[in-house]
Design an enzyme around this catalytic site. Structure first.
Site, short mmCIF file in Angstrom:
data_model
loop_
_atom_site.label_atom_id
_atom_site.label_comp_id
_atom_site.label_asym_id
_atom_site.label_seq_id
_atom_site.Cartn_x
_atom_site.Cartn_y
_atom_site.Cartn_z
N LYS A 13 -33.97 -16.32 -22.16
CA LYS A 13 -33.41 -15.48 -23.23
C LYS A 13 -34.40 -15.31 -24.38
O LYS A 13 -34.64 -14.21 -24.85
CB LYS A 13 -32.09 -16.10 -23.78
CG LYS A 13 -31.01 -16.31 -22.73
CD LYS A 13 -29.75 -16.90 -23.33
CE LYS A 13 -29.93 -18.28 -23.95
NZ LYS A 13 -30.29 -19.35 -22.99
N ARG A 88 -21.41 -18.23 -27.51
CA ARG A 88 -21.47 -19.25 -26.46
C ARG A 88 -20.08 -19.77 -26.11
O ARG A 88 -19.97 -20.64 -25.24
CB ARG A 88 -22.31 -20.42 -26.97
CG ARG A 88 -23.72 -20.49 -26.39
CD ARG A 88 -24.41 -21.65 -27.09
NE ARG A 88 -25.50 -22.20 -26.37
CZ ARG A 88 -26.78 -21.88 -26.53
NH1 ARG A 88 -27.12 -20.92 -27.37
NH2 ARG A 88 -27.71 -22.50 -25.85
N ARG A 127 -41.34 -26.45 -20.79
CA ARG A 127 -41.33 -25.56 -21.95
C ARG A 127 -42.09 -26.16 -23.13
O ARG A 127 -41.87 -27.30 -23.52
CB ARG A 127 -39.89 -25.26 -22.37
CG ARG A 127 -39.82 -24.53 -23.73
CD ARG A 127 -38.53 -23.80 -23.96
NE ARG A 127 -37.35 -24.64 -23.86
CZ ARG A 127 -36.10 -24.15 -23.83
NH1 ARG A 127 -35.89 -22.83 -23.87
NH2 ARG A 127 -35.07 -24.96 -23.74
N ARG A 161 -39.50 -29.25 -27.42
CA ARG A 161 -38.23 -29.40 -28.15
C ARG A 161 -37.62 -30.76 -27.87
O ARG A 161 -37.64 -31.24 -26.75
CB ARG A 161 -37.26 -28.30 -27.72
CG ARG A 161 -37.31 -27.10 -28.62
CD ARG A 161 -36.57 -25.93 -28.05
NE ARG A 161 -35.18 -26.23 -27.69
CZ ARG A 161 -34.34 -25.32 -27.20
NH1 ARG A 161 -34.74 -24.07 -27.02
NH2 ARG A 161 -33.10 -25.65 -26.90
N ARG A 172 -26.38 -29.97 -21.63
CA ARG A 172 -26.40 -28.54 -22.00
C ARG A 172 -25.94 -27.67 -20.84
O ARG A 172 -25.29 -26.64 -21.04
CB ARG A 172 -27.80 -28.15 -22.48
CG ARG A 172 -28.07 -28.67 -23.90
CD ARG A 172 -29.54 -28.81 -24.22
NE ARG A 172 -30.26 -27.57 -24.15
CZ ARG A 172 -31.57 -27.48 -23.92
NH1 ARG A 172 -32.30 -28.57 -23.75
NH2 ARG A 172 -32.16 -26.31 -23.89
#
Ligand code: ADP
Ligand code: ADP
Ligand code: ZN
Length: 223
Positions: A13, A88, A127, A161, A172
């Site tokens: 996203k 969400r 990431r 992160r 998550r």
């Protein structure tokens, strides 16, 4: 245009929203980025959000709804925006409907970036992002041209992160399945949902999203 990018953590996203902003001038509104900035500043919202974020749980609807309600009335959102990571929950989606009605606007499209969980876990484990400009990379799939240096701003502050660890990622994914996935039928019933295969290479996903949003060949405004 007002549109939503919907999809699980790691679906792409942020990558696609940043590209759409650069290529088509559609303002990216990322609640994740806003909340991380609030945590880094140590603001009241940051203090309220931090624990949930570190556990991989959703921050309360009340907090994120207020952040978005304030943000979308700012002048740079007047020509539209792309929501990344909001809504969400069904409660957030209902609140968004009400906010848009208040300002006399409507949602044009919701694009689902669909990616299975095993691929998401691998993507999130690789990431990295630039602490200076926010550009996002992937060690395995989309590394910067020069190791350790941001292509976009030249900075050397590439970071991981805090919530991109295996335990938090599991939580998550549970939050996505239980609280966010119900938005797919919610928007499908309104005739707004378009699905894109997010397992494809970044450029191919980009092409499919542009087509879904009807922005193929559109240049950014005033450039
Ligand atoms: P989200 O905002 O949905 O959590 P990101 O845009 O941060 O997802 O992407 C998650 C990770 O996967 C990043 O490291 C990014 O570079 C990488 N990525 C994004 N899209 C793709 C893709 N189509 N193929 C492979 N890796 C991707
Ligand atoms: P990703 O898509 O990679 O999971 P985000 O940057 O969108 O990451 O979100 C990071 C975290 O911020 C989420 O796990 C959640 O704790 C919080 N968050 C972001 N957006 C929302 C939202 N709309 N509602 C509740 N919590 C949110
Ligand atoms: Zn950078």
């Amino acid at each position: 245009m007002i549109a939503i990018l919907l999809g699980p953590p790691g679906a792409g996203k942020g990558t696609q929203a940043k590209r759409l902003e650069e290529e088509h001038g559609i303002k990216q509104l990322s609640t994740g980025d806003m909340l991380r900035a609030a945590v880094a500043r140590g603001s009241r919202v940051g203090k309220l959000a931090r624990e949930a974020m570190e556990a991989g749980d959703l921050v309360s609807d009340q907090i994120v709804i207020q952040i978005i309600a304030e943000r979308i009335t700012e002048p740079d959102c007047a020509n539209g925006f792309l929501l990344d990571g909001f809504p969400r929950t069904v409660a957030q989606a209902g609140a968004l409907d009400a906010m848009l009605e208040d300002i006399g606007k409507r949602l044009d499209a919701v694009v689902e970036i669909a990616v299975p969980e095993d691929i998401l876990v691998k993507r999130i484990s690789g990431r990295i992002s630039c602490a200076d400009c926010g550009a996002v990379y992937n060690e395995y799939f989309d590394p910067p041209k020069e190791e350790g240096r941001c292509d976009r701003c030249g900075g050397t502050n590439l970071v991981r992160r805090k919530d991109d660890n295996p335990e938090t990622v599991r939580q998550r994914l549970v939050a996505y399945r239980e609280q966010t996935a119900p938005l797919l039928p919610y928007y499908d019933n309104k005739g707004l949902l378009k699905r894109v295969d997010g397992t494809q290479p970044i450029d191919k996903v980009a092409h499919d999203i542009d087509r879904a949003l009807g922005v193929v060949g559109l240049a950014p405004p005033d450039c």
